[in-house]
Design an enzyme around this catalytic site. Structure first.
Site, mmCIF file in Angstrom:
data_model
loop_
_atom_site.group_PDB
_atom_site.id
_atom_site.type_symbol
_atom_site.label_atom_id
_atom_site.label_comp_id
_atom_site.label_asym_id
_atom_site.label_seq_id
_atom_site.Cartn_x
_atom_site.Cartn_y
_atom_site.Cartn_z
ATOM 1 C CD GLU A 1 -6.600 -17.316 15.120
ATOM 2 O OE1 GLU A 1 -7.420 -16.767 15.872
ATOM 3 O OE2 GLU A 1 -5.363 -17.241 15.289
ATOM 4 C CB SER B 1 -0.816 39.326 -24.136
ATOM 5 O OG SER B 1 -0.214 40.570 -23.870
#
Length: 848
Positions: A124, A490
């Site tokens: 690069e 319940s």
């Protein structure tokens, strides 16, 4: 002296020699300026050119200011915080998940091996160590390349240095234009003045996109080779260095030759630059690429519902994306410690699945997981559907073809196999679960249509230890443990009884288990409640017996006598829900979630003190600072260097007292009877101090159990997502309680064996279990159905001693209640046949 006459005829004063010399010298020095002045006066073209040049400079300066005034400040990089995933840890500190849309791992410059750095510089920016941010030679080549491709649609090579790429990736963006390139150059020069070369390289190697959702070389090393950067060989480092040019191309099989060619070029460049020997480069060239298949991070399985609930809470608190704040879930780099107990979670997952499959039983396959219509792209659609299953060796696939009960199935990896056991209802395009039955054959498996949710909580802290919201989170992300609003049946009754105890009743209070009707006016008439199965009353019984046997008529009578406004206030206080004061809500007609019910029961187990339920212990930011915890109490004097002689600091309790401690213990003590001789007797052989309550809603559509010990409280429900009957035999004690039992059996050592501890002021009194009267001289036995038991009473509420007259009265009341019940049943039957009698409980969404 005679006057001098000048040639032009004018008369001038005499001039001495000194003056003439000075004037002549000044004239020589001034002649260039004089010439310029004469030229400016005499040449219009020069004046025009000057004006145009000046205007050009002004315009150029304005353009430069406009171009650069909004460029990002390179000083931002000194405090740059890259987006990082959130890491989630379990209760033992082990990483259990990561909230990430990108692979990112941050390293320091010293962590990058030199061959890797040299490979990237060779590929690069070989002059990186010497240039000031812009490589003039590379830039000139890029300009020529750009000009040659102008109008062709081709993209010119970048010509960017590593510093320019840092500017592009972090500060400017990736717009393809000359303007962006110029800005990139300016910002690169600024970066070089702010950061040193090592800092720039560190940013670059951590941020560069390298494909496979990887940003930075460490994430890429794991994605492509399954290694850390310090384990990479030379040819692998060179491969990573080629990726910035085409990150989504070089990692694919069809471009392997192109990738090898580019990799070998990088190796040659390393030799040219003196960063590798020829022999090492040639040996690296001989190596294959060696890429591993694309894969996702693997974490412990079975935690999907828990992890998703943590994610949901974090997003509510901090946001999802980077723009939502510095501590966002997908960019903030948070460290989250949860209360996820993997042993408990595995037990909950396995028990709930077993319960769902047990209920499913021999029921036939009824529906697919999903369906795709475009069979030309079936693999893509299957991947996009994101449907997976983590159960045994089952897989999710799509039916590609079928003939009768056989056909072929395709999987997300592109492989296909023969398929058997195809239902008549299935069709091509259906997504189904399948299990292997031979090396090249799969059989369709049935995912239970019924579903449910389960939660385990630690009462003393509010920590959620385990959570399962369905059969498998890969099939369905809807978390029924926290998102499904269902009638609790319940299981809500203990809080009705708690309200009665709070307002003067005791566990030994006699309550009539008989017909209870409410007059609704001339138009509606009487609306009557029922016990389970339509049973009538059974005379007067103690509150304990009513709760153990889950008697609806007794519960409604307690709620009515205490006042429904008080009852629904209790529901709201413990966090179950906010309901209207209708009697049907005393039987669980309101909607709530498993998580809220478990947290309410945790308050019972903790002597009325309730902690907010949370799956998160604390949250740290990327720097390790704790930014959230459920316990926000302060103790300013706890860290004094020396004691100041004043009273020692005391940290207030974190929990909230939502029920009287004596009331909470009385309810728990009665609920222990539910396990030993009531509706949850299936749990009795666990032989540990345990309380709990079953629940079954009208239909029955949902079946519940909630309970536990002093150490853990859990709850579970089963039901269809679109409520419908589970079948007449379905009850909480038959279906849900066994699921809870399996969890306890799998983690038995965790539940403890210590009995519940009564708070100060509670008196344990021997009573007759049937009458509720105090008994003297008889010790309670170990038989669950012993006539004499220990009962818990608040001060000065103990019942009087049992006498023979009490026995006579009990039998008389039972006979009268039986006669009244029979009479009421005849009246109800007559009214029903006339079309006048309606079921109040059913009208109000009643439950039993």
């Amino acid at each position: 002296m005679t006057d001098e006459i000048i040639d032009n005829g004018s008369e001038q004063p005499p001039e001495d020699a000194h003056y003439r010399i000075r004037r002549g010298a000044r004239g020589r020095f001034a002649s260039p300026f004089a010439a310029m002045g004469r030229a400016w006066r005499e040449r219009k073209g020069l004046r025009r050119l000057t004006y145009v040049g000046g205007a050009g400079l002004v315009v150029l300066g304005g353009v430069w200011l406009a171009f650069t005034h909004d460029l990002p400040d390179a000083n931002k990089l000194l405090e740059y915080q890259p987006p990082l995933p959130t890491m989630v840890r379990g209760i033992d500190g082990e990483i259990v998940y990561s909230y990430a849309r990108e692979r990112r791992v941050q390293l320091r410059y010293v962590d990058f091996p030199k061959p890797l750095i040299d490979a990237f510089l060779s590929a690069e920016d070989k002059t990186f160590w010497s240039h000031g941010g812009v490589d003039v030679t590379g830039l000139a080549g890029a300009v020529v390349d750009y000009a040659s491709k102008l109008g062709t649609g081709g993209r010119a090579r970048g010509g960017s240095t590593i510093t320019q790429q840092v500017a592009k990736n972090i500060l400017i963006g990736d717009e393809y234009s000359v303007t962006r390139k110029l800005k990139e150059m300016v910002v690169a020069r600024r970066i070089e003045s702010v950061l040193n070369k090592q800092q720039i390289l560190e940013l670059y190697l951590n941020e560069i996109p390298l494909g496979r959702q990887s940003f930075g070389v460490q994430a890429a090393a794991r994605a492509y080779f399954g290694k850390d950067v310090d384990q990479l060989q030379l040819h692998e480092a060179a491969f990573l260095a080629i990726l910035p040019k085409a990150p989504e191309r070089y990692g694919r099989k069809q471009y392997e030759d192109m990738a090898i060619e580019r990799r070998n070029w990088v190796l040659d460049q390393m030799v040219t630059n003196g960063w590798a020997t020829r022999s090492d480069a040639d040996a690296a060239k001989a190596q294959p690429l060696g890429l591993i298949a694309r894969r996702v991070e693997t974490y412990p399985s079975g935690n999907g519902y828990f992890i998703e609930e943590v994610r949901r809470r974090l997003i509510e608190q901090y946001g999802e994306k980077a723009e939502d704040g510095a501590n966002s879930v997908y960019a903030g780099g948070l460290w989250v410690r949860t209360s996820l107990d993997r042993q408990m979670q595995d037990a909950v997952r396995d028990a709930l699945r077993a319960g769902l499959l047990r209920y499913q039983g021999g029921r036939a396959w009824s529906r697919p997981i999903a369906h795709i219509s475009d069979m030309d792209t079936w693999q893509t659609q299957l991947i996009v559907s994101n449907k997976t299953i983590d159960y045994k060796d089952w897989r999710v696939g799509v039916i590609l073809e079928r003939s009768g009960s056989t056909g072929r199935i395709g999987f997300s990896d592109g492989n296909t196999s023969s398929l058997t056991n195809i239902s008549e209802l299935a069709k091509v395009g259906d997504l189904v679960a399948a299990a292997p039955v031979s090396p090249d054959s799969y059989a369709v498996r049935t995912i239970p249509e019924v579903s449910g949710g389960m939660v385990i909580e630690q009462p003393g802290t509010g920590r959620i230890m385990a959570m399962q919201g369905g059969f498998d989170s890969g099939l369905d992300s809807f978390n029924r443990a926290v998102q499904a609003e269902r009638q609790p049946g319940s299981t809500i009754k203990p809080f009705v009884y708690a309200t009665g105890l709070q307002y003067g009743m005791t566990p030994a209070t006699q309550v009539v288990d008989g017909t209870f009707c409410v007059y609704q006016g001339a138009a509606l008439g009487n609306k009557c409640f029922r016990n389970f199965g339509g049973e009538g009353g059974a005379g007067s019984h103690t509150m304990r017996w009513g709760l153990e046997q889950s008697r609806n008529l007794m519960t409604v009578r307690i709620a009515n006598d205490t006042g429904m406004k008080r009852v629904v206030k209790t529901f709201k206080t413990v966090g179950i829900g906010d309901y209207k004061p209708y009697l049907s809500f005393a039987l669980g007609a309101g909607e709530t979630t498993v998580a809220r019910m478990v947290n309410a029961y945790a308050a019972l187990a903790n002597n009325g003190v309730q902690f907010p339920a949370s799956p998160i212990d604390y949250v740290q930011d990327r720097n390790g600072k704790v930014i959230w915890k459920p316990d926000n109490r302060r103790c300013d004097t706890c860290n004094m260097a020396e004691w100041d002689g004043k009273p020692m600091p005391r940290v207030v309790r974190r929990g909230k007292q939502v029920l009287d401690s004596g009331t909470a213990y009385q309810v728990v003590h009665m609920l222990e009877g539910v396990v030993t001789r009531g509706t949850a007797v299936v749990l009795r052989d666990l032989n540990m101090p345990m309380f709990g309550k079953t629940g079954t809603t009208n239909g029955p559509t949902d079946v519940w159990f909630v309970g536990g010990t002093q150490d853990y409280v859990g709850g579970v429900y089963l039901g269809y997502d679109t409520p419908r009957s589970l079948g007449g035999y379905a009850q909480g004690g038959r279906i849900s309680a066994p699921i809870f039992k399996q969890v306890v059996q799998a983690t038995r050592e965790r539940w403890g064996t210590q009995p519940f501890v009564a708070p100060a002021g509670i008196r344990m009194v021997r009573i007759d279990r049937a009458s509720g009267k105090q008994v003297m001289g008889v010790e309670p036995g170990n038989d669950p159905k012993a006539a004499v038991i220990w009962e818990a009473f608040k001060p000065d509420t103990e019942p009087r001693q049992y006498t023979p007259e009490d026995e006579f009265a009990r039998r008389r009341d039972a006979l009268v209640a039986e006669i009244r019940g029979a009479r009421a049943a005849r009246q109800a039957a007559a009214a029903a046949s006339a079309g006048e009698q309606q079921d109040f409980a059913e009208q109000q969404g009643g439950v039993y």
